[in-house]
Motif scaffolding. Structure first.
Motif, PDB file in Angstrom:
ATOM      1  N   THR A 430      21.963  14.966 -13.761  1.00 25.83           N
ATOM      2  CA  THR A 430      22.233  13.656 -14.313  1.00 25.83           C
ATOM      3  C   THR A 430      22.929  12.847 -12.965  1.00 25.83           C
ATOM      4  O   THR A 430      22.321  11.517 -12.849  1.00 25.83           O
ATOM      5  N   ARG A 431      23.846  13.446 -12.318  1.00 23.61           N
ATOM      6  CA  ARG A 431      24.393  12.858 -11.288  1.00 23.61           C
ATOM      7  C   ARG A 431      23.497  12.518 -10.043  1.00 23.61           C
ATOM      8  O   ARG A 431      23.427  11.667  -9.471  1.00 23.61           O
ATOM      9  N   VAL A 432      22.666  13.557  -9.921  1.00 18.24           N
ATOM     10  CA  VAL A 432      21.601  13.350  -8.653  1.00 18.24           C
ATOM     11  C   VAL A 432      20.618  12.368  -9.006  1.00 18.24           C
ATOM     12  O   VAL A 432      20.357  11.285  -8.260  1.00 18.24           O
ATOM     13  N   VAL A 433      20.286  12.368 -10.215  1.00 16.60           N
ATOM     14  CA  VAL A 433      19.266  11.153 -10.524  1.00 16.60           C
ATOM     15  C   VAL A 433      19.843   9.668 -10.476  1.00 16.60           C
ATOM     16  O   VAL A 433      19.241   8.768 -10.096  1.00 16.60           O
ATOM     17  N   LYS A 434      20.945   9.730 -11.025  1.00 12.30           N
ATOM     18  CA  LYS A 434      21.841   8.509 -10.872  1.00 12.30           C
ATOM     19  C   LYS A 434      22.144   7.968  -9.559  1.00 12.30           C
ATOM     20  O   LYS A 434      21.850   6.565  -9.085  1.00 12.30           O
ATOM     21  N   PRO A 440      12.589   8.600  -4.492  1.00 14.05           N
ATOM     22  CA  PRO A 440      12.069  10.131  -4.517  1.00 14.05           C
ATOM     23  C   PRO A 440      13.191  10.930  -4.134  1.00 14.05           C
ATOM     24  O   PRO A 440      14.025  10.657  -3.300  1.00 14.05           O
ATOM     25  N   ILE A 441      13.205  12.173  -4.473  1.00  8.82           N
ATOM     26  CA  ILE A 441      14.376  13.067  -4.441  1.00  8.82           C
ATOM     27  C   ILE A 441      13.467  14.246  -3.590  1.00  8.82           C
ATOM     28  O   ILE A 441      12.632  14.874  -3.964  1.00  8.82           O
ATOM     29  N   GLU A 442      14.028  14.701  -2.594  1.00 13.43           N
ATOM     30  CA  GLU A 442      13.633  15.826  -1.830  1.00 13.43           C
ATOM     31  C   GLU A 442      14.637  16.801  -1.680  1.00 13.43           C
ATOM     32  O   GLU A 442      15.691  16.765  -1.299  1.00 13.43           O
ATOM     33  N   LEU A 443      14.468  17.915  -2.447  1.00 14.55           N
ATOM     34  CA  LEU A 443      15.429  19.228  -2.318  1.00 14.55           C
ATOM     35  C   LEU A 443      15.507  20.044  -1.268  1.00 14.55           C
ATOM     36  O   LEU A 443      14.541  20.335  -0.515  1.00 14.55           O
ATOM     37  N   SER A 444      16.576  20.679  -0.691  1.00 18.02           N
ATOM     38  CA  SER A 444      16.714  21.662   0.274  1.00 18.02           C
ATOM     39  C   SER A 444      17.700  22.624  -0.313  1.00 18.02           C
ATOM     40  O   SER A 444      18.623  22.207  -0.990  1.00 18.02           O
ATOM     41  N   SER A 445      17.682  23.850   0.241  1.00 14.00           N
ATOM     42  CA  SER A 445      18.639  24.790  -0.124  1.00 14.00           C
ATOM     43  C   SER A 445      18.999  25.694   0.927  1.00 14.00           C
ATOM     44  O   SER A 445      18.443  26.062   1.967  1.00 14.00           O
ATOM     45  N   ALA A 461      13.224  18.699 -16.010  1.00 16.70           N
ATOM     46  CA  ALA A 461      13.462  18.566 -17.670  1.00 16.70           C
ATOM     47  C   ALA A 461      14.112  17.227 -17.864  1.00 16.70           C
ATOM     48  O   ALA A 461      13.805  16.661 -18.980  1.00 16.70           O
ATOM     49  N   ALA A 462      14.882  16.504 -16.668  1.00 20.24           N
ATOM     50  CA  ALA A 462      15.067  14.981 -17.049  1.00 20.24           C
ATOM     51  C   ALA A 462      14.207  13.970 -16.690  1.00 20.24           C
ATOM     52  O   ALA A 462      14.535  12.745 -16.838  1.00 20.24           O
ATOM     53  N   GLY A 463      13.005  14.596 -16.223  1.00 18.38           N
ATOM     54  CA  GLY A 463      11.818  13.463 -15.954  1.00 18.38           C
ATOM     55  C   GLY A 463      11.462  13.139 -14.398  1.00 18.38           C
ATOM     56  O   GLY A 463      10.712  12.649 -14.124  1.00 18.38           O
ATOM     57  N   ALA A 464      12.666  13.961 -13.644  1.00 18.55           N
ATOM     58  CA  ALA A 464      12.370  13.723 -12.304  1.00 18.55           C
ATOM     59  C   ALA A 464      11.390  14.502 -11.614  1.00 18.55           C
ATOM     60  O   ALA A 464      11.283  15.538 -12.280  1.00 18.55           O
ATOM     61  N   LEU A 465      10.713  14.428 -10.417  1.00 23.07           N
ATOM     62  CA  LEU A 465       9.736  15.118  -9.963  1.00 23.07           C
ATOM     63  C   LEU A 465      10.081  15.418  -8.691  1.00 23.07           C
ATOM     64  O   LEU A 465       9.825  14.747  -7.684  1.00 23.07           O
ATOM     65  N   PRO A 466      11.197  16.330  -8.332  1.00 23.37           N
ATOM     66  CA  PRO A 466      11.295  16.554  -6.670  1.00 23.37           C
ATOM     67  C   PRO A 466      10.361  17.013  -5.747  1.00 23.37           C
ATOM     68  O   PRO A 466       9.423  17.704  -6.238  1.00 23.37           O
ATOM     69  N   LEU A 467      10.398  16.329  -4.515  1.00 16.66           N
ATOM     70  CA  LEU A 467       9.334  16.756  -3.617  1.00 16.66           C
ATOM     71  C   LEU A 467       9.881  18.257  -3.258  1.00 16.66           C
ATOM     72  O   LEU A 467      11.013  18.573  -3.186  1.00 16.66           O
ATOM     73  N   PRO A 468       9.001  18.568  -2.560  1.00 20.39           N
ATOM     74  CA  PRO A 468       9.214  20.160  -1.687  1.00 20.39           C
ATOM     75  C   PRO A 468      10.333  20.003  -0.819  1.00 20.39           C
ATOM     76  O   PRO A 468      10.549  18.736  -0.222  1.00 20.39           O
ATOM     77  N   VAL A 480      15.593  10.220  -1.028  1.00 20.10           N
ATOM     78  CA  VAL A 480      16.988  10.715  -1.066  1.00 20.10           C
ATOM     79  C   VAL A 480      16.839  12.373  -0.828  1.00 20.10           C
ATOM     80  O   VAL A 480      16.075  12.956  -1.498  1.00 20.10           O
ATOM     81  N   GLN A 481      17.631  12.663   0.191  1.00 22.34           N
ATOM     82  CA  GLN A 481      17.712  14.238   0.328  1.00 22.34           C
ATOM     83  C   GLN A 481      18.638  14.788  -0.260  1.00 22.34           C
ATOM     84  O   GLN A 481      19.967  14.412  -0.083  1.00 22.34           O
TER      85      GLN A 481
END
Length: 537
Positions: A430-434, A440-445, A461-468, A480-481
């Protein structure tokens, strides 16, 4: 157990069936009370849990039928897909809710308590069944592996069924029980690859059954036993049809991965085999009774010594005749085989890494350990004629049970998981979406070999579709990374989480550059040692 002592106990329970049933149901109620409440907070949540739920959601919501189970922690191959098929009903009915899946796993843990109680009762009598059920019901290890999503956590139930059905087949001569035992052993092997070690334990009693009937000249039973074995093999073939389909479409990638692992020498071992056998033995024998060996080495040593002593008593005591001695040999032999097999085939179990406990891998041995304790204690307490020695034995056995129950009640899993569980994962998403404000959200680990699914799943599950994921500055406009960083792997990352490691990744891996300066918009700890950093383009 002498006939006199055994009959006295049996007569009491036959005359008091309702109290016997009431005590058993009360123990199951305790098991449920320790496992079912507040699963959203109590069940840990990390990359494995997120990955498993993403696979389940793809299966039940998008119709993408999996052919492989979760990836193994060693080698380039996977566990069995039956794990996903077993959890699919809970995921489907809840529209992919992790708490529903956790609830199903917890109910499996409660069912395992009932089955282990049945196994011990069949071997040692009603009192042994109640003691075994009680010990497993309160076992902090059994509770902990019943409250979060992970493929080894269903092994306790499947292995309990395999062992109980095997003993029922041996005692009753009902060959259909061998089919049940075989199916449960195959399930154990599918749930975790190390579960293959349970099959020889079941097979040993099956072989003894065939040998007994061959000596008696019972050709009819031998024929039916052969049919049961054929049914077992057929079930195994059906269980691995998805794997066969996958292999046909990928030129045998799983087989090639397994062969490459084996021909490469398997897991690297930093400890010699004799020492590994000792360490693995302490973990296997102590785990269901006193928990992780590093949490209390003294308790692990004492509980392991107790198991060894009671197993030895069941095997060598001259008073133990017939089925009790056979059961003792079977269970003791099964534990010896398990310990040696794990020491040889899973060298990592000889090293305990804080935060990466893997005792759930050998949970298939837990029913054997608990049954040995319960049957051994009640057998010793019933020995001899009434008098001082028997009274001492009974008091001693009672004190041991009280001590084990007290220890486990005092070391139960915390009411909130150290990482906050699914509830904390939802809050992080929720905090990331806000913060992303619809971008668009791009995730790295970090480390790069650890997946980002712990956050990706709640985001989806919150409805966002993170990019590769990316490995440096994003080339995508207006993106947003988001970087996940686990301080547990600081040595592999090469820098500390909470700033240095994340900034270096966003800067393209070039120390001293200023590519990441001014772009950080939020950073917070999603769990102790786990950071989430959010960068604007």
């Amino acid at each position: 157990m002498t006939a006199r002592a055994e009959n006295r106990a049996d007569r009491w329970f036959r005359r008091h069936r309702w109290p016997d049933l009431g005590m058993f149901l009360a123990i199951l109620a305790v098991a449920a009370a320790l496992r079912l409440p507040d699963l959203a907070d109590r069940g840990m949540w990390d990359a494995d849990q997120g990955r498993h739920m993403l696979d389940l959601r793809s299966f039940v919501l998008d119709g993408q039928v999996p052919l492989l189970g979760p990836a193994t922690s060693i080698g380039n191959f996977h566990h069995g897909v039956l794990y996903y098929y077993l959890l699919a009903p809970a995921a489907a009915l809840s529209h992919g809710d992790p708490v529903a899946v956790e609830t199903m796993i917890a109910l499996g843990g409660v069912a395992a308590v009932a089955v282990v109680g049945w196994l011990a009762r069949a071997i040692g009598g009603p009192l042994a069944g109640l003691v075994a059920a009680l010990l497993l019901a309160v076992s902090s290890s059994a509770v902990s592996q019943s409250i979060f999503i992970w493929n080894p956590n269903l092994v306790l139930l499947s292995s309990s069924i395999a062992l109980a059905a095997s003993w029922q087949a041996w005692q009753s001569g009902g060959v259909r029980w061998w089919v049940v035992a075989g199916a449960a052993a195959i399930t154990t092997m599918q749930l975790h690859i190390l579960g293959i070690l349970l099959t020889p334990v079941v097979g040993a009693l099956l072989f003894a059954d065939a040998r007994r009937c061959r000596r008696a000249g019972d050709r009819e039973y031998l024929g039916r036993l052969g049919g049961a074995v054929a049914g077992w093999l057929l079930i195994g073939l059906v269980a691995y049809v998805p794997l066969i389909v996958h292999e046909l479409g990928t030129e045998g990638s799983e087989v090639r991965g397994a062969i490459a692992f084996l021909t490469g020498g398997g897991e690297p071992a930093s400890i010699e085999l004799p020492a590994r056998i000792v360490i693995v033995g302490l973990r296997v024998l102590g785990w269901p009774l006193t928990g992780l060996i590093t949490a209390s080495p003294a308790a692990a040593l004492l509980s392991s010594a107790l198991v060894v002593a009671l197993a030895g008593a069941l095997v060598v005591r001259p008073q133990n005749e017939g089925s009790l001695r056979i059961a003792g040999r079977w269970l003791a032999g099964g534990l010896v085989w398990t310990i040696i097999g794990l020491a040889v085939g899973s060298a990592s179990l000889a090293v305990v890494v804080p935060g990466l406990a893997n005792d759930d891998y050998h949970a298939f041995a837990d029913p054997m350990v608990v049954t040995v304790i319960a049957v051994g204690l009640t057998s010793i307490a019933a020995r001899g004629r009434p008098g001082a020695l028997r009274a001492i034995a009974q008091v001693g056995a009672t004190l041991v049970v009280i001590a084990l129950v007290g220890w486990n009640l005092a070391t139960q899993p915390p009411s909130i998981a150290p990482d906050g569980g699914w509830a904390a994962a939802q809050a992080s998403a929720t905090r990331v979406v806000k913060a992303s404000a619809t971008r668009p959200i791009e995730l790295s680990s970090l480390p790069t070999f650890k997946g980002d699914e712990a956050l990706r799943m709640p985001l989806e599950a919150a409805g966002a579709l993170p990019l590769p994921a990316s490995t440096g500055p994003s080339a995508r406009p207006n993106t947003v990374q988001v970087v996940l960083c686990d301080q547990l792997f600081r040595a592999s990352i090469g820098a500390d989480c909470g700033g240095p490691a994340e900034d270096l990744l966003i800067a393209g891996g070039q120390p001293g550059t200023s590519a990441a300066e001014g772009r950080l918009i939020d950073r917070f700890t999603a769990a102790p040692g786990r950071w989430i950093s959010i960068y604007m383009p």
